[in-house]
Write a protein that holds these residues in place. Structure first.
Motif, short mmCIF file in Angstrom:
data_model
loop_
_atom_site.label_atom_id
_atom_site.label_comp_id
_atom_site.label_asym_id
_atom_site.label_seq_id
_atom_site.Cartn_x
_atom_site.Cartn_y
_atom_site.Cartn_z
N ASN A 23 0.81 -1.21 0.00
CA ASN A 23 0.00 0.00 0.00
C ASN A 23 0.85 1.27 0.00
O ASN A 23 0.54 2.23 -0.71
N ILE A 24 1.93 1.27 0.77
CA ILE A 24 2.80 2.45 0.81
C ILE A 24 3.49 2.63 -0.54
O ILE A 24 3.66 3.76 -1.02
N THR A 25 3.87 1.54 -1.16
CA THR A 25 4.47 1.61 -2.50
C THR A 25 3.51 2.25 -3.50
O THR A 25 3.92 3.09 -4.31
N ASP A 28 3.22 6.06 -2.76
CA ASP A 28 4.41 6.76 -3.25
C ASP A 28 4.41 6.85 -4.78
O ASP A 28 4.81 7.88 -5.35
N SER A 29 3.94 5.81 -5.44
CA SER A 29 3.94 5.80 -6.91
C SER A 29 2.93 6.80 -7.47
O SER A 29 3.20 7.44 -8.50
N TYR A 30 1.78 6.96 -6.82
CA TYR A 30 0.83 7.98 -7.26
C TYR A 30 1.44 9.37 -7.13
O TYR A 30 1.33 10.21 -8.05
N PHE A 31 2.08 9.63 -6.01
CA PHE A 31 2.68 10.94 -5.79
C PHE A 31 3.78 11.22 -6.82
O PHE A 31 3.82 12.29 -7.44
N ARG A 32 4.66 10.24 -7.03
CA ARG A 32 5.77 10.44 -7.96
C ARG A 32 5.29 10.55 -9.40
O ARG A 32 5.88 11.30 -10.20
N LEU A 89 5.26 2.27 -14.64
CA LEU A 89 6.72 2.29 -14.55
C LEU A 89 7.17 2.56 -13.13
O LEU A 89 8.10 1.92 -12.63
N ALA A 90 6.49 3.48 -12.46
CA ALA A 90 6.88 3.84 -11.09
C ALA A 90 6.63 2.72 -10.11
O ALA A 90 7.42 2.48 -9.19
N VAL A 91 5.53 2.00 -10.30
CA VAL A 91 5.13 1.01 -9.30
C VAL A 91 5.79 -0.35 -9.50
O VAL A 91 5.96 -1.11 -8.53
N MET A 96 8.25 -5.42 -6.79
CA MET A 96 9.16 -6.57 -6.75
C MET A 96 9.83 -6.72 -5.39
O MET A 96 10.24 -7.81 -5.00
N GLY A 97 9.92 -5.62 -4.64
CA GLY A 97 10.59 -5.67 -3.35
C GLY A 97 9.66 -5.73 -2.16
O GLY A 97 10.12 -5.80 -1.02
N CYS A 98 8.34 -5.71 -2.39
CA CYS A 98 7.39 -5.71 -1.28
C CYS A 98 7.36 -7.08 -0.59
O CYS A 98 7.46 -8.12 -1.23
N LYS A 99 7.17 -7.03 0.72
CA LYS A 99 7.08 -8.25 1.52
C LYS A 99 5.82 -9.04 1.15
O LYS A 99 4.75 -8.47 0.99
N VAL A 100 5.98 -10.36 1.03
CA VAL A 100 4.84 -11.25 0.85
C VAL A 100 4.33 -11.66 2.23
O VAL A 100 5.11 -11.91 3.15
#
Length: 220
Positions: A23-25, A28-32, A89-91, A96-100
């Protein structure tokens, strides 16, 4: 109150905040994305706030809203696609690095007779590619589904074709997750650990929604 998981013929999962700590990713991607395409900080934050308010809903209508209501511009197909491409592209790298979620494999073993699906507000092709790369696809024998179809449309279609058999359970972390599953006649569990819904406790109390912290606590 515990849940008898063995009674369900189908278990459906949201992705962000349920399977992935993403969710945080996404925020951040919307903002960027907004900033990359010329937004002020205030405009970018307005997009983020709208995304959080309408958690679980596809990015497509969110960008239409942003272009029309915040930028006061026409949301042409080309304009919306520019935002969709930049967001994807941003997300993609962040996901790929988010915790499962811990407990996913043990829950699959505990409910091995149930059909598992993902029904997400995220982009369908994006999620399928991500799950393939992260070796999650095999868990979801019923398939992985997402936007541009919304959750109401996916539930209706997959019930009609027999992929979602009742009784069924939806595990989500947003208001729209609850509302769409309720309209489709599925039972619902709200996971709280990774949700970005600010008033989730009040909302769940008001609607008498069963809450678990995470997938591990769902099994205890």
């Amino acid at each position: 109150m515990s849940i008898d998981l063995n009674k369900y013929k189908t278990i459906v999962f949201d992705c962000d905040g349920v399977i992935l700590d993403s969710n945080i990713t996404k925020i951040d991607s919307y903002f960027r994305t907004a900033k990359k395409l010329g937004a002020t900080n205030e405009q970018a934050q307005a997009l983020v706030d709208h995304h959080v308010q309408y958690g679980g809903i596809s990015r497509y209508p969110k960008f239409v809203w942003y272009i029309e209501e915040v930028l006061q511009q026409e949301a042409t197909k080309e304009a919306v696609q520019e935002y969709l491409d930049a967001f994807s592209l941003a997300v993609s790298k962040g996901l790929m690095g988010c915790k499962v979620a811990d407990g996913l494999a043990s829950l699959r073993e505990a409910t091995k007779d149930a059909n598992w699906l993902v029904v997400s507000g995220g982009d369908q092709s994006e999620i399928r590619e991500l799950f393939s790369k992260r070796e999650l696809s095999a868990l979801f024998d019923g398939g992985v589904f997402g936007s541009p179809d919304n959750k109401d449309e996916i539930f209706k279609r997959e019930q009609a074709n027999g992929n979602i058999k009742m009784p069924a359970l939806f595990i989500g972390d947003s208001k729209y997750d609850y509302e769409s599953s309720n309209r489709a006649g599925l039972d619902f569990v709200f996971l709280s650990d990774w949700t970005d819904v600010p008033d989730w406790q009040q909302y769940c109390r008001a609607h008498q929604i069963h809450v678990c912290k995470n997938l591990n606590s769902l099994q205890s």
